[in-house]
Design an enzyme around this catalytic site. Sequence first.
Site, PDB file in Angstrom:
ATOM      1  N   THR A 134      83.537 -17.706 102.721  1.00 21.79           N
ATOM      2  CA  THR A 134      82.448 -18.331 103.389  1.00 21.79           C
ATOM      3  C   THR A 134      81.027 -18.447 102.865  1.00 21.79           C
ATOM      4  O   THR A 134      80.644 -17.806 101.944  1.00 21.79           O
ATOM      5  CB  THR A 134      82.266 -17.546 104.740  1.00 21.79           C
ATOM      6  OG1 THR A 134      81.077 -18.305 105.522  1.00 21.79           O
ATOM      7  CG2 THR A 134      81.807 -16.182 104.731  1.00 21.79           C
ATOM      8  N   ASP A 135      80.190 -19.475 103.166  1.00 21.75           N
ATOM      9  CA  ASP A 135      79.108 -19.884 102.743  1.00 21.75           C
ATOM     10  C   ASP A 135      77.975 -18.791 103.164  1.00 21.75           C
ATOM     11  O   ASP A 135      77.005 -18.503 102.790  1.00 21.75           O
ATOM     12  CB  ASP A 135      78.652 -21.247 102.979  1.00 21.75           C
ATOM     13  CG  ASP A 135      78.414 -21.635 104.464  1.00 21.75           C
ATOM     14  OD1 ASP A 135      78.942 -20.726 105.306  1.00 21.75           O
ATOM     15  OD2 ASP A 135      77.995 -22.831 104.829  1.00 21.75           O
ATOM     16  N   GLU A 136      78.445 -18.086 104.480  1.00 19.39           N
ATOM     17  CA  GLU A 136      77.350 -17.035 105.156  1.00 19.39           C
ATOM     18  C   GLU A 136      77.113 -15.997 104.271  1.00 19.39           C
ATOM     19  O   GLU A 136      76.119 -15.150 104.740  1.00 19.39           O
ATOM     20  CB  GLU A 136      78.135 -16.714 106.519  1.00 19.39           C
ATOM     21  CG  GLU A 136      78.257 -17.781 107.393  1.00 19.39           C
ATOM     22  CD  GLU A 136      78.369 -17.294 108.526  1.00 19.39           C
ATOM     23  OE1 GLU A 136      78.068 -16.178 109.142  1.00 19.39           O
ATOM     24  OE2 GLU A 136      79.489 -18.018 109.333  1.00 19.39           O
ATOM     25  N   TYR A 160      79.584  -9.660 109.773  1.00 21.85           N
ATOM     26  CA  TYR A 160      80.712 -10.732 109.421  1.00 21.85           C
ATOM     27  C   TYR A 160      80.326 -10.856 108.041  1.00 21.85           C
ATOM     28  O   TYR A 160      81.185 -10.748 106.974  1.00 21.85           O
ATOM     29  CB  TYR A 160      80.860 -11.810 110.353  1.00 21.85           C
ATOM     30  CG  TYR A 160      81.581 -12.894 109.832  1.00 21.85           C
ATOM     31  CD1 TYR A 160      82.721 -12.557 109.330  1.00 21.85           C
ATOM     32  CD2 TYR A 160      80.900 -14.169 109.410  1.00 21.85           C
ATOM     33  CE1 TYR A 160      83.598 -13.672 108.571  1.00 21.85           C
ATOM     34  CE2 TYR A 160      81.776 -15.300 108.782  1.00 21.85           C
ATOM     35  CZ  TYR A 160      82.873 -14.775 108.554  1.00 21.85           C
ATOM     36  OH  TYR A 160      83.579 -16.114 107.813  1.00 21.85           O
ATOM     37  N   LYS A 164      82.430 -10.114 104.441  1.00 25.15           N
ATOM     38  CA  LYS A 164      83.060 -11.052 103.571  1.00 25.15           C
ATOM     39  C   LYS A 164      82.452 -10.985 102.453  1.00 25.15           C
ATOM     40  O   LYS A 164      83.203 -11.109 101.105  1.00 25.15           O
ATOM     41  CB  LYS A 164      82.856 -12.453 104.236  1.00 25.15           C
ATOM     42  CG  LYS A 164      83.752 -12.798 105.559  1.00 25.15           C
ATOM     43  CD  LYS A 164      85.400 -12.955 104.906  1.00 25.15           C
ATOM     44  CE  LYS A 164      85.745 -13.744 104.165  1.00 25.15           C
ATOM     45  NZ  LYS A 164      87.004 -14.015 104.022  1.00 25.15           N
TER      46      LYS A 164
END
Length: 357
Positions: A134-136, A160, A164
């Site tokens: 993810t870009d997060e 989260y 990741k």
Amino acid sequence: MILVTGGAGFIGSNFIIDWLGTAAQPEAILNIDCLSYAGNLENLASVQTSPAYRFEKLDICDQPAIQALFVQHRPRAIVHFAAESHVDRSILGPGEFVRTNIQGTFSLLEAARAYWGELQEKEREQFRFLHVSTDEVYGSLGPKDPAFSEITPYQPNSPYSASKAASDHLVRAYHHTYGLPTLTTNCSNNYGPYQFPEKLIPLIIANALAGRPLPVYGDGMNVRDWLYVGDHCSAIRRVLEAGRPGETYNIGGNNEMPNIEVVRRICRELDRLRPDSKGPREQLIKFVTDRPGHDRRYAIDARKIERELGWTPEHTFETGLQSTVRWYLEHQDWVAHVQSGEYKQWIATNYSERDAR
């Protein structure tokens, strides 16, 4: 054969349907999923009888079982979608995110390393471990900051995204330490068919159709880049086909937009397709207390995948949203089935205690 983890979830099921539907004789897929709250085999009803599809109910943390599947089915690649993925859930209960996203990825890497190490030279060269992230993991951007690139430093701000980020680092380490031919993709916010209605777009569609309040965090000006799930699937196929082992590829939709504008566009599309006698659905918008540590802006620089692999998204946000809203209108039975008691309890826990502003 391709081994897919988390294939009963939102992106995984779209990938399997896309994969099995794009060739007259598609390469077989083995889908492994533990069927948590967001895993739904109903998503895959259209491919259940395909001779190229097989499902195994399995927890990715069960390393011996994963290793046995590798030996039995001898996949030439693994596409790893399985993850806990909702920020709000990670804030309320981070333990499951650490277990699934970190320990689960470690288990898969160990099983893949043992299997890959015993392959013949040609098979070793062809094997790939594609990790979907993810870009997060990159953190939050200011209004004028450049978009995330593949060399942006990691600054995760939620349990989260931290889990990741840890899994991304493990994948990178297994390539550089052991030579495992890994690929990592970091995507922006996905939307489209079969998305569990805890996420913004399907939640707003479901609430708007039911005449319930449309909760928007803070001032609604948190910006995200929106990627239609079909475009994401085509990008993953391309990375699996031609990506360079050890590399990371950012995947974006070129659709930066504040959350409040996303909600308003959903309302207008629903009003167009299914008018409500009570008036425009924008009147249902309710600003609620922001989530802790809410990242302000995400933006993806996807020039690397375009430059190296020739991939660009086909959908604009307008065309993708129109397709998505129509799908949910035409699949109300699916929505009703996934809105179980556990889901209703989650919505109550997450939103009922947030004061309206």
